[in-house]
Design a protein around this motif. Sequence first.
Motif, PDB file in Angstrom:
ATOM      1  N   THR B 101       0.829  -1.214   0.000  1.00 21.09           N
ATOM      2  CA  THR B 101       0.000   0.000   0.000  1.00 21.09           C
ATOM      3  C   THR B 101       0.866   1.269   0.000  1.00 21.09           C
ATOM      4  O   THR B 101       0.365   2.359   0.244  1.00 21.09           O
ATOM      5  CB  THR B 101      -0.938   0.019   1.221  1.00 21.09           C
ATOM      6  OG1 THR B 101      -0.152  -0.174   2.407  1.00 21.09           O
ATOM      7  CG2 THR B 101      -1.985  -1.076   1.126  1.00 21.09           C
ATOM      8  N   HIS B 102       2.154   1.096  -0.246  1.00 18.44           N
ATOM      9  CA  HIS B 102       3.096   2.223  -0.347  1.00 18.44           C
ATOM     10  C   HIS B 102       3.191   3.029   0.954  1.00 18.44           C
ATOM     11  O   HIS B 102       3.422   4.227   0.931  1.00 18.44           O
ATOM     12  CB  HIS B 102       2.715   3.152  -1.511  1.00 18.44           C
ATOM     13  CG  HIS B 102       2.658   2.444  -2.829  1.00 18.44           C
ATOM     14  ND1 HIS B 102       3.786   2.098  -3.540  1.00 18.44           N
ATOM     15  CD2 HIS B 102       1.608   1.991  -3.542  1.00 18.44           C
ATOM     16  CE1 HIS B 102       3.436   1.472  -4.646  1.00 18.44           C
ATOM     17  NE2 HIS B 102       2.115   1.392  -4.673  1.00 18.44           N
ATOM     18  N   GLU B 103       3.016   2.359   2.070  1.00 13.32           N
ATOM     19  CA  GLU B 103       3.095   3.037   3.356  1.00 13.32           C
ATOM     20  C   GLU B 103       4.355   2.679   4.124  1.00 13.32           C
ATOM     21  O   GLU B 103       4.591   3.215   5.203  1.00 13.32           O
ATOM     22  CB  GLU B 103       1.870   2.656   4.210  1.00 13.32           C
ATOM     23  CG  GLU B 103       0.559   3.181   3.641  1.00 13.32           C
ATOM     24  CD  GLU B 103      -0.649   2.584   4.328  1.00 13.32           C
ATOM     25  OE1 GLU B 103      -0.488   1.683   5.166  1.00 13.32           O
ATOM     26  OE2 GLU B 103      -1.765   3.022   4.017  1.00 13.32           O
ATOM     27  N   HIS B 104       5.135   1.758   3.586  1.00 13.52           N
ATOM     28  CA  HIS B 104       6.293   1.308   4.358  1.00 13.52           C
ATOM     29  C   HIS B 104       7.452   2.291   4.206  1.00 13.52           C
ATOM     30  O   HIS B 104       7.777   2.688   3.083  1.00 13.52           O
ATOM     31  CB  HIS B 104       6.733  -0.086   3.904  1.00 13.52           C
ATOM     32  CG  HIS B 104       7.503  -0.804   4.960  1.00 13.52           C
ATOM     33  ND1 HIS B 104       8.750  -0.398   5.372  1.00 13.52           N
ATOM     34  CD2 HIS B 104       7.185  -1.860   5.741  1.00 13.52           C
ATOM     35  CE1 HIS B 104       9.171  -1.195   6.337  1.00 13.52           C
ATOM     36  NE2 HIS B 104       8.244  -2.082   6.583  1.00 13.52           N
ATOM     37  N   PRO B 105       8.090   2.691   5.313  1.00 13.05           N
ATOM     38  CA  PRO B 105       9.163   3.694   5.204  1.00 13.05           C
ATOM     39  C   PRO B 105      10.466   3.169   4.601  1.00 13.05           C
ATOM     40  O   PRO B 105      11.294   3.964   4.159  1.00 13.05           O
ATOM     41  CB  PRO B 105       9.379   4.141   6.655  1.00 13.05           C
ATOM     42  CG  PRO B 105       8.890   3.019   7.501  1.00 13.05           C
ATOM     43  CD  PRO B 105       7.782   2.364   6.726  1.00 13.05           C
ATOM     44  N   PHE B 106      10.654   1.848   4.570  1.00 13.18           N
ATOM     45  CA  PHE B 106      11.960   1.322   4.161  1.00 13.18           C
ATOM     46  C   PHE B 106      11.943   0.488   2.884  1.00 13.18           C
ATOM     47  O   PHE B 106      13.001   0.058   2.415  1.00 13.18           O
ATOM     48  CB  PHE B 106      12.573   0.489   5.303  1.00 13.18           C
ATOM     49  CG  PHE B 106      12.608   1.240   6.604  1.00 13.18           C
ATOM     50  CD1 PHE B 106      13.203   2.481   6.675  1.00 13.18           C
ATOM     51  CD2 PHE B 106      12.019   0.720   7.744  1.00 13.18           C
ATOM     52  CE1 PHE B 106      13.230   3.197   7.863  1.00 13.18           C
ATOM     53  CE2 PHE B 106      12.036   1.428   8.937  1.00 13.18           C
ATOM     54  CZ  PHE B 106      12.645   2.673   8.998  1.00 13.18           C
ATOM     55  N   PHE B 107      10.765   0.234   2.356  1.00 14.64           N
ATOM     56  CA  PHE B 107      10.669  -0.530   1.113  1.00 14.64           C
ATOM     57  C   PHE B 107       9.667   0.163   0.189  1.00 14.64           C
ATOM     58  O   PHE B 107       8.606   0.589   0.641  1.00 14.64           O
ATOM     59  CB  PHE B 107      10.183  -1.966   1.371  1.00 14.64           C
ATOM     60  CG  PHE B 107      11.025  -2.737   2.349  1.00 14.64           C
ATOM     61  CD1 PHE B 107      12.247  -3.275   1.968  1.00 14.64           C
ATOM     62  CD2 PHE B 107      10.606  -2.918   3.655  1.00 14.64           C
ATOM     63  CE1 PHE B 107      13.036  -3.976   2.873  1.00 14.64           C
ATOM     64  CE2 PHE B 107      11.375  -3.620   4.572  1.00 14.64           C
ATOM     65  CZ  PHE B 107      12.591  -4.151   4.179  1.00 14.64           C
ATOM     66  N   VAL B 108      10.019   0.246  -1.085  1.00 16.87           N
ATOM     67  CA  VAL B 108       9.111   0.865  -2.052  1.00 16.87           C
ATOM     68  C   VAL B 108       8.680  -0.194  -3.063  1.00 16.87           C
ATOM     69  O   VAL B 108       9.517  -0.870  -3.667  1.00 16.87           O
ATOM     70  CB  VAL B 108       9.794   2.050  -2.773  1.00 16.87           C
ATOM     71  CG1 VAL B 108       8.912   2.584  -3.888  1.00 16.87           C
ATOM     72  CG2 VAL B 108      10.108   3.157  -1.773  1.00 16.87           C
ATOM     73  N   HIS B 109       7.386  -0.317  -3.213  1.00 17.47           N
ATOM     74  CA  HIS B 109       6.814  -1.340  -4.088  1.00 17.47           C
ATOM     75  C   HIS B 109       6.748  -0.835  -5.527  1.00 17.47           C
ATOM     76  O   HIS B 109       6.275   0.280  -5.778  1.00 17.47           O
ATOM     77  CB  HIS B 109       5.397  -1.658  -3.582  1.00 17.47           C
ATOM     78  CG  HIS B 109       4.719  -2.757  -4.311  1.00 17.47           C
ATOM     79  ND1 HIS B 109       3.442  -2.669  -4.788  1.00 17.47           N
ATOM     80  CD2 HIS B 109       5.152  -3.990  -4.653  1.00 17.47           C
ATOM     81  CE1 HIS B 109       3.112  -3.794  -5.379  1.00 17.47           C
ATOM     82  NE2 HIS B 109       4.125  -4.616  -5.311  1.00 17.47           N
ATOM     83  N   LEU B 110       7.245  -1.639  -6.452  1.00 25.59           N
ATOM     84  CA  LEU B 110       7.145  -1.315  -7.874  1.00 25.59           C
ATOM     85  C   LEU B 110       6.260  -2.377  -8.527  1.00 25.59           C
ATOM     86  O   LEU B 110       6.732  -3.464  -8.868  1.00 25.59           O
ATOM     87  CB  LEU B 110       8.531  -1.306  -8.534  1.00 25.59           C
ATOM     88  CG  LEU B 110       9.571  -0.360  -7.929  1.00 25.59           C
ATOM     89  CD1 LEU B 110      10.896  -0.475  -8.683  1.00 25.59           C
ATOM     90  CD2 LEU B 110       9.084   1.083  -7.935  1.00 25.59           C
ATOM     91  N   PRO B 111       4.975  -2.088  -8.687  1.00 25.74           N
ATOM     92  CA  PRO B 111       4.071  -3.113  -9.227  1.00 25.74           C
ATOM     93  C   PRO B 111       4.368  -3.427 -10.684  1.00 25.74           C
ATOM     94  O   PRO B 111       4.858  -2.570 -11.430  1.00 25.74           O
ATOM     95  CB  PRO B 111       2.681  -2.485  -9.052  1.00 25.74           C
ATOM     96  CG  PRO B 111       2.920  -1.020  -8.922  1.00 25.74           C
ATOM     97  CD  PRO B 111       4.277  -0.839  -8.331  1.00 25.74           C
ATOM     98  N   ASN B 112       4.070  -4.636 -11.049  1.00 26.44           N
ATOM     99  CA  ASN B 112       4.333  -5.094 -12.410  1.00 26.44           C
ATOM    100  C   ASN B 112       3.439  -4.392 -13.425  1.00 26.44           C
ATOM    101  O   ASN B 112       3.718  -4.396 -14.622  1.00 26.44           O
ATOM    102  CB  ASN B 112       4.100  -6.616 -12.467  1.00 26.44           C
ATOM    103  CG  ASN B 112       4.945  -7.268 -13.525  1.00 26.44           C
ATOM    104  OD1 ASN B 112       5.921  -6.686 -13.986  1.00 26.44           O
ATOM    105  ND2 ASN B 112       4.571  -8.466 -13.912  1.00 26.44           N
ATOM    106  N   SER B 113       2.391  -3.753 -12.941  1.00 24.70           N
ATOM    107  CA  SER B 113       1.414  -3.129 -13.839  1.00 24.70           C
ATOM    108  C   SER B 113       1.929  -1.829 -14.452  1.00 24.70           C
ATOM    109  O   SER B 113       1.319  -1.308 -15.394  1.00 24.70           O
ATOM    110  CB  SER B 113       0.125  -2.849 -13.065  1.00 24.70           C
ATOM    111  OG  SER B 113       0.400  -2.051 -11.931  1.00 24.70           O
TER     112      SER B 113
END
Lengths: 111, 184
Positions: B101-113
């Motif tokens: 949900t893009h709320e984590h301070p130390f990891f950034v999610h890059l969705p495949n979409s």
Amino acid sequence: MTDSIIDITAEEIRLPERARKALAHGSRVRISRYGQPSAYVLGGEQYALVAPLLDLMEQGVHVPHELLMSGADIALARDLAEDRDTTAGEEAVIEEMLAERDADPDAGRRV
Amino acid sequence: MPADASELRRGAIAWGIFPFAAQFPMRWLDDGGAVRSLETVEDYAARRRGRPTGVVSEVKIRPVLLLHDGTVEQNDDIVVLRINSVRPRHRESASWPRIETHEHPFFVHLPNSIARYRLPEESIVSLTAVATVHKNALLRVRGGLNRHEMRKIDERLIRVLSLELAPHIAERARELLRSAGISA
């Protein structure tokens, strides 16, 4: 203790029995709303442990990021750092880049 | 031929050699080229002092996120963040809901979409995995993050790297006031 806290009475919030038992045993309770975590409830002893950290953050004192990482965060960071697996997709990208180089040595340089 | 320096822009995703952190026990090469092992950093210091040492270490070609422009060819190094493909076990982590949900301070999610990342899998940028790599270890530049996304990365790096920005901001504010003819 922090002054950015409000008090409510037990009558104002109804925790289910399993949550009360969990708190009594020192576990944490996560409250979800529409499938997303919306609030957390801690027992008094656990709150006393984290309250000084919250106070420091509210005062704008720098808190090292490691202190803000949960056990799950640290485990995931370690897992990612040690990740040696290669997916078929990653292999395909590398093959594609090598093929670009073979077809035109300058191809990737103009991506 | 490695990636062209002119392509090494802040926010670009490049594929290149990313090292696994050297750790102990460590295998190293003595002057005759034989592989030896040292158990601790103290053992290493006692044996090698300050001499450069060839070690047996692992690297892997990965996507990395460039944190600054690296277009000056004469400057060898560039600072990057490691990008990992998401494995099924990562989704089982208690950290995963905040990442997704893009709320984590130390990891950034890059969705495949999102096609402009040009990543083959759903991926994670680890903000604690900052590294310097040599530009000639970058194979190609493919895809990248936009300015808005890089601003989010910056905001999180401030915390991770303990950057003390308040004095800088205050000084900048004083400069602006001075330039406007207002005494601070």
